[in-house]
Design a protein around this motif. Structure first.
Motif, PDB file in Angstrom:
ATOM      1  N   VAL A 133       0.754  -1.341   0.101  1.00  0.00           N
ATOM      2  CA  VAL A 133       0.084   0.088  -0.076  1.00  0.00           C
ATOM      3  C   VAL A 133       0.883   1.108   0.035  1.00  0.00           C
ATOM      4  N   PHE A 134       0.804   2.184  -1.092  1.00  0.00           N
ATOM      5  CA  PHE A 134       1.527   3.602  -0.922  1.00  0.00           C
ATOM      6  C   PHE A 134       0.801   4.467  -0.148  1.00  0.00           C
ATOM      7  N   GLU A 135       1.175   4.714   0.809  1.00  0.00           N
ATOM      8  CA  GLU A 135       0.202   5.514   1.798  1.00  0.00           C
ATOM      9  C   GLU A 135       0.156   6.954   1.074  1.00  0.00           C
ATOM     10  N   PRO A 136      -0.976   7.619   1.635  1.00  0.00           N
ATOM     11  CA  PRO A 136      -0.884   9.001   1.167  1.00  0.00           C
ATOM     12  C   PRO A 136      -0.020   9.811   1.787  1.00  0.00           C
ATOM     13  N   GLY A 137       0.312  11.028   0.853  1.00  0.00           N
ATOM     14  CA  GLY A 137       1.491  12.024   1.523  1.00  0.00           C
ATOM     15  C   GLY A 137       3.040  11.589   0.895  1.00  0.00           C
ATOM     16  N   GLY A 138       2.908  10.357   0.325  1.00  0.00           N
ATOM     17  CA  GLY A 138       4.236   9.771  -0.462  1.00  0.00           C
ATOM     18  C   GLY A 138       5.592   9.639   0.506  1.00  0.00           C
ATOM     19  N   SER A 139       5.380   9.183   1.602  1.00  0.00           N
ATOM     20  CA  SER A 139       6.416   8.863   2.573  1.00  0.00           C
ATOM     21  C   SER A 139       6.733   7.495   3.045  1.00  0.00           C
ATOM     22  N   ALA A 140       5.590   6.436   2.671  1.00  0.00           N
ATOM     23  CA  ALA A 140       5.880   5.469   3.177  1.00  0.00           C
ATOM     24  C   ALA A 140       5.163   4.238   2.479  1.00  0.00           C
ATOM     25  N   ILE A 141       5.558   2.949   2.557  1.00  0.00           N
ATOM     26  CA  ILE A 141       4.889   1.811   1.651  1.00  0.00           C
ATOM     27  C   ILE A 141       4.673   0.910   2.999  1.00  0.00           C
ATOM     28  N   THR A 142       3.196   0.421   3.237  1.00  0.00           N
ATOM     29  CA  THR A 142       2.716  -0.528   4.085  1.00  0.00           C
ATOM     30  C   THR A 142       2.393  -1.920   3.594  1.00  0.00           C
ATOM     31  N   ILE A 143       3.189  -2.890   3.925  1.00  0.00           N
ATOM     32  CA  ILE A 143       2.998  -4.162   3.751  1.00  0.00           C
ATOM     33  C   ILE A 143       2.261  -4.763   4.638  1.00  0.00           C
ATOM     34  N   ARG A 144       0.907  -5.113   4.210  1.00  0.00           N
ATOM     35  CA  ARG A 144      -0.335  -5.827   4.816  1.00  0.00           C
ATOM     36  C   ARG A 144      -0.445  -7.547   4.247  1.00  0.00           C
ATOM     37  N   THR A 145      -0.660  -8.319   5.175  1.00  0.00           N
ATOM     38  CA  THR A 145      -0.908  -9.580   4.789  1.00  0.00           C
ATOM     39  C   THR A 145      -2.264 -10.004   4.837  1.00  0.00           C
ATOM     40  N   GLY A 146      -2.737 -10.797   3.792  1.00  0.00           N
ATOM     41  CA  GLY A 146      -4.077 -11.396   3.858  1.00  0.00           C
ATOM     42  C   GLY A 146      -4.960 -10.359   3.134  1.00  0.00           C
ATOM     43  N   GLY A 147      -4.674  -9.237   2.601  1.00  0.00           N
ATOM     44  CA  GLY A 147      -5.774  -8.154   1.996  1.00  0.00           C
ATOM     45  C   GLY A 147      -5.519  -6.815   2.358  1.00  0.00           C
ATOM     46  N   TRP A 148      -6.257  -6.147   1.617  1.00  0.00           N
ATOM     47  CA  TRP A 148      -5.961  -4.494   1.719  1.00  0.00           C
ATOM     48  C   TRP A 148      -6.347  -4.157   3.269  1.00  0.00           C
ATOM     49  N   TYR A 149      -6.881  -4.754   4.124  1.00  0.00           N
ATOM     50  CA  TYR A 149      -7.127  -4.164   5.521  1.00  0.00           C
ATOM     51  C   TYR A 149      -6.684  -5.367   6.412  1.00  0.00           C
ATOM     52  N   GLY A 150      -5.675  -6.284   6.126  1.00  0.00           N
ATOM     53  CA  GLY A 150      -5.085  -7.169   6.757  1.00  0.00           C
ATOM     54  C   GLY A 150      -4.023  -6.688   7.820  1.00  0.00           C
ATOM     55  N   GLU A 151      -3.382  -7.343   8.325  1.00  0.00           N
ATOM     56  CA  GLU A 151      -2.615  -7.046   9.556  1.00  0.00           C
ATOM     57  C   GLU A 151      -1.340  -6.377   8.680  1.00  0.00           C
ATOM     58  N   VAL A 152      -0.947  -5.619   9.459  1.00  0.00           N
ATOM     59  CA  VAL A 152       0.410  -4.853   9.004  1.00  0.00           C
ATOM     60  C   VAL A 152       1.667  -5.577   9.438  1.00  0.00           C
ATOM     61  N   GLU A 153       2.246  -6.165   8.331  1.00  0.00           N
ATOM     62  CA  GLU A 153       3.266  -6.916   8.443  1.00  0.00           C
ATOM     63  C   GLU A 153       4.657  -6.184   8.423  1.00  0.00           C
ATOM     64  N   ARG A 154       4.880  -4.982   7.674  1.00  0.00           N
ATOM     65  CA  ARG A 154       6.306  -4.314   7.449  1.00  0.00           C
ATOM     66  C   ARG A 154       5.650  -2.788   7.172  1.00  0.00           C
ATOM     67  N   THR A 155       6.592  -1.907   7.570  1.00  0.00           N
ATOM     68  CA  THR A 155       6.261  -0.487   7.237  1.00  0.00           C
ATOM     69  C   THR A 155       7.500   0.097   6.679  1.00  0.00           C
TER      70      THR A 155
END
Length: 373
Positions: A133-155
């Motif tokens: 997930v490319f977070e709004p604001g252009g400062s981070a990418i969030t990697i989630r497991t299982g789907g778009w609303y899954g648990e955050v694996e890495r940031t």
């Protein structure tokens, strides 16, 4: 181009650094949480190629990534690891990864959507494995497991570089190459956390924090540990165990050898619990289907029997073979033997019958029971 820094955190909270990526014009260097160099990638812009080199021997190439207009080819130089190909499909909106080359089995599919990239694993029957997930604001990418609303694996937090750069398919393949975690790195991270817990510095929230019953605490008997299913034993391991406080104490016991705690519950009480006080058995779901609907399929079936293939054969052709057969009986071999010769053998075989010994005994002597000498 100045060196940019990408900081990777485990989970959603940014309080524990997992890895640090130093992204420069010459390549990428990956450091762990202890600032140790773990990976090294070098760019070859003139050849559209990126290589992974051994940090201990920078001249040794471990993997090579070749980019072209159709995707990327990953070549590995370690034994037992087959090559992988990443090819653009669906107008560049999808990347298909195949294991073993261009004609290998599909391993994963990367689909570019509105706010990120969804990874679908072929072995999971089309379900999403993780998303970038490319977070709004252009400062981070969030990697989630299982789907778009899954648990955050890495940031991954970016400094002096815009994450939008990696939205392009070719740039995302490069980003995917140096951020992918191997199974060895995952196992090492787990072992490190286990070592912290065993050392007492991990702050495990499940650890027992109450007073320990030791020999020096003034109690009459030494500390004993009650296991979940085993007998009590002396505690000489230095590990705090929680006793079976959550085990019910008043569970009725069944007959010897029974493992079911409900063996002592009367049948009436079990039936009352199962039926919730209802009388009789509830009707099944099939009772709501009308009879016409049930038997409609059988009525609509075509029950007309089809004509067999033999019906097309004329009767004359059927019995022609029987008419053509020669039904004249052949004369047997016995017809050549004259009648005189036939009966001559029977007359020659006739023998004169001689009177038996019993004819010498009179009737009176037979009644008297005389025996032959």
């Amino acid at each position: 181009m100045t060196e940019s820094v990408i900081t990777e955190y485990d989970g959603k909270d940014r309080d524990r650094v997992a890895r640090i990526y130093r992204y420069g014009p010459g390549g990428v260097q990956v450091y762990d949480s202890h600032d140790r160099l773990r990976r090294m990638y070098k760019f070859s812009p003139g050849e559209n190629m990126m290589t992974e080199n051994d940090p201990k021997a920078p001249a040794k190439v471990l993997r090579r990534f070749v980019f072209d207009d159709y995707g990327m080819l990953e070549e590995t130089f370690s034994f037992g690891n087959p090559p992988r190909t990443y090819r653009y499909e669906n107008g560049g909106q999808q990347i298909v990864m195949r294991e073993g080359g261009d004609y290998g089995a599909v391993g994963k599919t990367y689909s570019f959507e509105g706010s990120g990239v969804a990874v679908t694993s072929f072995g999971r029957d089309g379900s999403i494995e993780r998303v970038y997930v490319f977070e709004p604001g252009g400062s981070a990418i969030t990697i989630r497991t299982g789907g778009w609303y899954g648990e955050v694996e890495r940031t991954l937090v970016f400094d002096r570089i815009d994450p939008v750069v990696f939205r392009a398919p070719d740039s995302f393949l490069q980003f995917l190459s140096f951020t992918e975690k191997s199974q060895r790195e995952i196992d090492e991270a787990i072992d490190e956390e286990v070592a912290k817990i065993r050392a007492g510095s991990g702050g495990n929230r499940y650890a027992y924090t109450g007073p320990r019953n030791t020999e020096g605490s003034g109690n009459a008997e030494p500390a004993r540990v009650v296991g979940r299913r085993g007998p009590a034993r002396d505690d000489d391991s230095g590990i705090d165990f929680i006793t079976d406080a959550d085990t019910p104490r008043d569970v009725p016991r069944g007959p010897p050898g029974s493992r079911d705690g409900g063996a002592g519950i009367p049948f009436e009480e079990r039936w009352q619990s199962a039926t919730n006080g209802r009388e009789g058995v509830s009707s099944g779901r099939s009772t709501s289907i009308p009879l016409d609907e049930r038997f409609r399929s059988s009525r609509e079936e075509d029950r007309t029997l089809s004509r067999g293939r033999s019906a097309n054969i004329p009767l004359d052709e059927r019995f022609q073979s029987s008419r053509d057969e020669d039904r004249t009986l052949n004369r047997g071999r016995s017809a050549d033997i004259p009648l005189e010769e036939r009966f001559r053998s029977s007359e020659d075989d006739k023998d004169e019958l001689t009177p038996g010994r019993s004819t010498q005994i009179s009737y009176e002597e037979r009644k008297a029971g005389r025996r032959l000498p």
